[in-house]
Design a protein around this motif. Structure first.
Motif, PDB file in Angstrom:
ATOM      1  N   GLY A 150       0.816  -1.215   0.000  1.00 55.08           N
ATOM      2  CA  GLY A 150       0.000   0.000   0.000  1.00 55.08           C
ATOM      3  C   GLY A 150       0.845   1.258   0.000  1.00 55.08           C
ATOM      4  N   VAL A 151       1.866   1.290   0.845  1.00 54.27           N
ATOM      5  CA  VAL A 151       2.734   2.469   0.922  1.00 54.27           C
ATOM      6  C   VAL A 151       3.546   2.627  -0.356  1.00 54.27           C
ATOM      7  CG1 VAL A 151       4.705   3.475   2.145  1.00 54.27           C
ATOM      8  CG2 VAL A 151       2.812   2.488   3.438  1.00 54.27           C
ATOM      9  N   MET A 152       4.035   1.521  -0.923  1.00 56.06           N
ATOM     10  CA  MET A 152       4.791   1.605  -2.183  1.00 56.06           C
ATOM     11  C   MET A 152       3.897   2.100  -3.324  1.00 56.06           C
ATOM     12  SD  MET A 152       7.223  -1.781  -1.768  1.00 56.06           S
ATOM     13  CE  MET A 152       7.320  -2.018  -3.501  1.00 56.06           C
ATOM     14  N   ALA A 153       2.679   1.577  -3.400  1.00 53.18           N
ATOM     15  CA  ALA A 153       1.737   2.043  -4.422  1.00 53.18           C
ATOM     16  C   ALA A 153       1.400   3.510  -4.195  1.00 53.18           C
ATOM     17  CB  ALA A 153       0.469   1.198  -4.397  1.00 53.18           C
ATOM     18  N   GLY A 154       1.240   3.894  -2.935  1.00 51.63           N
ATOM     19  CA  GLY A 154       0.958   5.286  -2.605  1.00 51.63           C
ATOM     20  C   GLY A 154       2.085   6.214  -3.010  1.00 51.63           C
ATOM     21  N   ALA A 155       3.320   5.773  -2.833  1.00 51.99           N
ATOM     22  CA  ALA A 155       4.472   6.596  -3.219  1.00 51.99           C
ATOM     23  C   ALA A 155       4.475   6.843  -4.728  1.00 51.99           C
ATOM     24  CB  ALA A 155       5.768   5.930  -2.784  1.00 51.99           C
ATOM     25  N   VAL A 156       4.166   5.786  -5.491  1.00 47.56           N
ATOM     26  CA  VAL A 156       4.096   5.935  -6.952  1.00 47.56           C
ATOM     27  C   VAL A 156       2.964   6.895  -7.322  1.00 47.56           C
ATOM     28  CG1 VAL A 156       3.596   4.721  -9.112  1.00 47.56           C
ATOM     29  CG2 VAL A 156       5.130   3.686  -7.430  1.00 47.56           C
ATOM     30  N   ALA A 207       0.864  11.854  -9.457  1.00 45.48           N
ATOM     31  CA  ALA A 207      -0.114  12.935  -9.289  1.00 45.48           C
ATOM     32  C   ALA A 207       0.577  14.295  -9.227  1.00 45.48           C
ATOM     33  CB  ALA A 207      -0.943  12.710  -8.029  1.00 45.48           C
ATOM     34  N   ALA A 208       1.668  14.377  -8.482  1.00 44.86           N
ATOM     35  CA  ALA A 208       2.391  15.646  -8.372  1.00 44.86           C
ATOM     36  C   ALA A 208       2.926  16.090  -9.737  1.00 44.86           C
ATOM     37  CB  ALA A 208       3.537  15.514  -7.373  1.00 44.86           C
TER      38      ALA A 208
END
Length: 194
Positions: A45-51, A56-57
């Motif tokens: 979840g955190v790795m997917a969130g980082a991507v 998005a940015a």
């Protein structure tokens, strides 16, 4: 507005208005999301969130730059009867117009944590970061051109709108010292006398 003057809002302030609420909602949702193991597990979840954060940015930062550049290049000088909207009013109008979308996005980020922990929150934080970076880019353009960019309030619409949307025909420009916001849309700092 007397004698044909228009209400004008700073372009960079409108862009920057959503940065803080999106970032804080995203950070909080990601923090809560880490507490939930979810279907994928915290690490994935955190790795997917980082991507998602980085994508998005980047998309928000670089999106519509050609449109902003074209509108800035064709900016007309603001008239003496135009009314410059305060930074606080512009920010308040944008946030009021988008409060339900922000709440819905926050709830969606929290709920998504049961599937992919923290990813939804990090996506929101990425959107906020992208808006802040886009406002900073506009600030650099304003400093380089020695002119602040403004958009007619009525073209933004009832919800604060998009400063480079289809309804926007042309920007207005003023000197760099006009208004109460610095280039890039931040609060104008008054340096203390030494």
């Amino acid at each position: 507005m007397a004698r044909g003057g228009q209400g004008l809002a700073r372009v960079a302030v409108v862009v920057r208005a959503g940065a803080a609420p999106l970032w804080w909602c995203g950070a909080f949702a990601a923090g809560v999301g880490v507490l939930v193991p979810g279907l994928t597990g915290r690490r994935i979840g955190v790795m997917a969130g980082a991507v998602l954060f980085l994508v998005a940015a980047a998309v928000v930062t670089y999106g519509s730059r050609k449109r902003y550049t074209a509108l800035a290049a064709a900016a007309a000088r603001a008239g003496k009867h135009d009314v410059l909207q305060d930074r606080a009013v512009t920010v308040r109008n944008w946030r009021r117009g988008h409060r339900w979308w922000l709440l819905l996005a926050f709830v969606a980020a929290l709920v998504s944590s049961f599937a992919v922990p923290a990813a939804g929150g990090m996506l929101l934080a990425g959107l906020g970061t992208g808006l802040r970076l886009k406002a900073a880019w506009l600030g650099r353009r304003e400093r380089a051109g020695d002119a602040l960019l403004w958009v007619r309030v009525d073209w933004l619409g009832a919800h604060g709108g998009r400063p480079a949307g289809k309804a926007v025909k042309v920007y207005r420009s003023t000197g760099i010292a006009a208004g109460d916001a610095a280039p890039g849309g931040a609060r104008r700092r008054t340096d203390a006398l030494v």
